[in-house]
Design an enzyme around this catalytic site. Sequence first.
Site, short mmCIF file in Angstrom:
data_model
loop_
_atom_site.label_atom_id
_atom_site.label_comp_id
_atom_site.label_asym_id
_atom_site.label_seq_id
_atom_site.Cartn_x
_atom_site.Cartn_y
_atom_site.Cartn_z
N CYS A 1 23.03 23.59 22.56
CA CYS A 1 22.01 23.73 21.70
C CYS A 1 22.49 21.91 20.53
O CYS A 1 21.68 21.30 19.76
CB CYS A 1 22.13 24.81 20.21
SG CYS A 1 23.23 24.91 19.78
N CYS B 1 3.53 1.79 -2.74
CA CYS B 1 4.70 2.00 -3.82
C CYS B 1 3.98 4.16 -4.50
O CYS B 1 2.36 3.70 -4.81
CB CYS B 1 4.61 0.73 -5.30
SG CYS B 1 5.54 1.87 -5.95
N CYS C 1 41.05 18.98 20.44
CA CYS C 1 40.91 20.28 19.62
C CYS C 1 42.10 19.67 18.34
O CYS C 1 42.97 20.16 18.19
CB CYS C 1 40.35 21.58 20.23
SG CYS C 1 39.91 22.73 18.51
N CYS D 1 39.86 23.71 13.89
CA CYS D 1 39.29 23.68 12.37
C CYS D 1 38.26 25.71 12.66
O CYS D 1 38.10 26.15 11.46
CB CYS D 1 38.52 22.38 12.02
SG CYS D 1 37.12 21.87 13.19
N CYS E 1 32.79 25.00 14.83
CA CYS E 1 32.29 25.32 16.09
C CYS E 1 31.84 26.41 16.62
O CYS E 1 30.50 27.05 16.77
CB CYS E 1 32.49 24.76 17.72
SG CYS E 1 33.95 25.25 17.85
N CYS F 1 31.19 19.82 14.70
CA CYS F 1 32.97 19.53 14.70
C CYS F 1 33.14 18.29 14.33
O CYS F 1 33.37 17.11 14.58
CB CYS F 1 32.73 19.06 16.72
SG CYS F 1 34.92 19.03 16.66
N THR G 1 8.69 3.62 -0.16
CA THR G 1 9.46 4.89 -0.25
C THR G 1 8.99 6.90 -0.99
O THR G 1 7.52 6.42 -0.52
CB THR G 1 10.18 4.75 -2.03
OG1 THR G 1 8.85 4.71 -2.37
CG2 THR G 1 11.15 3.65 -1.78
N PHE H 1 0.87 -1.41 -0.07
CA PHE H 1 0.16 0.12 0.26
C PHE H 1 1.24 1.48 0.10
O PHE H 1 0.63 2.09 0.54
CB PHE H 1 -0.71 0.26 0.93
CG PHE H 1 -1.95 -1.40 1.19
CD1 PHE H 1 -2.17 -2.18 0.15
CD2 PHE H 1 -2.47 -1.63 2.62
CE1 PHE H 1 -3.23 -2.67 0.06
CE2 PHE H 1 -4.01 -2.85 2.99
CZ PHE H 1 -4.08 -2.84 1.43
#
Lengths: 447, 432
Positions: free
Chosen positions: B383, B139, B347, B350, B353, B390, B205, B137
């Site tokens: 949050c 597709c 760390c 980079c 963050c 990261c 799908t 039921f």
Amino acid sequence: MTNSQLTPGIVPGRLSSESYCENFADHAPPLDAQEARIAADRCFFCHDAPCTEACPTEIDIPLFIRQISTGTPEAAAKTILSRNILGGMCARVCPTETLCEGACVRMESEGNPVQIGALQRFATDTLMARQSHPFTRAAQTGKSVAVVGAGPAGLACAHRLAMKGHTVTIYDAHAKPGGLNEYGIASYKAPGNFAQAEVGWLMQIGGITLVENWMLGREGDGDLEGLLGEYDAVFLGMGLSGVNALRIEGEARDNVTPATEFIAELRQASDLATLPIGRDVVVIGGGMTAVDAAVQSKLLGAENVTIVYRRSRAEMPASDHEQHHALDAGVRIIEHAAPVAVHGNGAVREVEFAYTKNGPDGLEKMEETFRLKADQCFKAIGQSLGATPEAIKLAGGKIAVDGAGRTSVSRVWAGGDCAVGGEDLTVTAVAEGRDAAEDIHLFLMGA
Amino acid sequence: MADLRSEFIGIKSPNPFWLASAPPTDKEYNVRRAFEAGWGGVVWKTLGSEGPPVVNVNGPRYGVIHGADRRVLGINNIELITDRPLEINLQEIKSVKRDYPDRALIVSLMVPCDEDSWKAILARVEETEADGVELNFGCPHGMAERGMGSAVGQVPEYIEMVTRWVKQHSRMPCIVKLTPNITDIRKPAEAAKRGGADAVSLINTINSITSVDLDDFAPEPTIDGKGTHGGYCGPAVKPIALNMVAEIARSSETAGLPISGIGGVTTWRDAAEFMALGAGNVQVCTAAMTYGFKVVQEMISGLSDYMDRKGFASTADLVGRAVPNVTDWQYLNLNYVTKAVIDQDDCIKCGRCYAACEDTSHQAIAMSEDRTFTVKDEECVACNLCIDVCPVDCISMRELAQGETDPRTGRKVGPYANWTTHPNNPSVQAAE
């Protein structure tokens, strides 16, 4: 082919013709599109990126890599070239391991940086393959500038000035433009006549005239006063034409020559098989010139090539990466040894070295010496400024300049290897030429 | 090696990894290869009614979303149900089941919405001695326009009706496969349950266009300059599927209804997550279509090692274990206070963050001249964005103990309290 690696003396044709092709092929083959995409994906797009900080021309590296990853390598190239007009050559010859890639945060995480140099090459090659030039000239200002030297500093300066609408004439002492890019860099780093192709591409900006075989101060050519009379400003970027001497007994013997001459000759050779090389070659020095001369001697078929440096390997100006490149090519590196004499009968047969140690007053030669067999000895212990106009003030053997590249003489700027500061790298020369052009522009426009 | 044997609505299989009804299960050749590779069960690609088989397009039928290394993140398809004659499929099913009695073999079905059609096909399927049926039921393309597939799945009353027919006319266990292309997944699940379904499977799908060709200005996959929506599957849909599975697992209306989890299962871990959220087993398609049937070997070893580590005697110990911890937002503890902590040793500087927090969050990360990044507890709302972006996982959350002062609010951390009793909640005030 009658000669081999074992043929005594200095002879050409030690290798098969295929070996020459193989040895002098691109030593770092370019990335294809898929490799570039994967390499680009490794960039973290760092904030205020350390790689950019480490680049003397401050290319926005995270941005250009992101542009590659989104399928816009030509936009990436423009990002690169807007900061460094010789970004194509720099992608090939920069010691990235000590600059951008050395600063890459991936070094911290896994000791394996983003392939920034290779990505830069991917972007600039893509753009240059289309022969498109991404910059256009501003309206003509009516001002003219003479640039002395068509090396990286002079070309960068000329391009930026032309872009601003000034009319530029570049004078160069050689038969071809490019400076060290054309004459001073190992052949396998920029094969395919790249240096000339890059100059040709750069000149597409327009407004630049090139005068070859013209040397500042040479009878019949012209001098600084003449240039100042004819042009509104002058930029000096003629590099270093002198070679430091060993100052040891026997230095004048045959086949003891500057490494720079050997490198230049090799670059200009149309058939490497005709280029003679010794069976035993000794290179004295510890910089990139020493490495380039040694590696290329080996690639030409010399049996034994030895770099001898007076201090430790850690202190060599050539980076660790360069040193390993030499070692991988089969070059031997001897540290802590200084030349004391060149022996031979007419031509060099042996070079004698004394072991060195660090003493209270600096480097000391010790009693004990050793000799190395040598058919050829290349001197690579540094270069020096050639004759300069008298009015120009020097500092430490180079042209004194302020931060903007201004010399002691009004309306004359200088940059690149001939000027104080910088690390004598292509990339620093480009930065200095570019920045001097910006200052010249401000000056000419009456700021 | 843990005991991975699975029993799902009475259907036994040596492990809980089934291949979903899809191209990999379209014929005997593939299914035999799948069983040889170690798959516990197979849901045979959907059969339609007797008669001329459906036709497929003859151009591209799959679209894709790639990662940078052309890793397949999601695939969509515009393929229809099996385009092979019914009789051949039935013969093959029977032959495979006879040779692999220990494996689960389910037959997916999709026939027009009338009782006779269902009655007719069920009788044929029973003859194959397949272990059960799955009602397609879900597709979303091609068949839906003909009143089948998701056209049924989007109307709970139809689901209930058809399910009832199936249970009435067949002794076989019946799984109802649900479409995610609806607003509330619980409604079709409830309908299936009312109709007598033994289980639901989800998700089918998701309606999708994977990309647009920017030269031809056509959606992809493109057929002669045109494109149509297709069904999206693969790793990209997993979060959507997990939520829908959990919704059904925790709903009082459908609690206890067996679930076969589908949607982006690629590794043992994905499978374990579905099972923890209430799936009795999982069905896989995209991983097999991307890497071949061998991927099941990693799923088997990975789940087994995990169960050994956890001391789970059977997969039943894992199934539904996370369901009690799925709740509504209003019951989350508002006095649970955490602060991000950056491990300076790990760390790599980079600054992602920092960029994320400074530009898009709460300006709670400080950056020093030497690129040292530190969290400003007085600004950090926990949050999690810094942790999410990261690249080296060097940021963690520290939970503030009860009684500790939150530097951001200046208030002491109190005991559990949620929105239902929060002073700012208007409905709380209204009750006063």
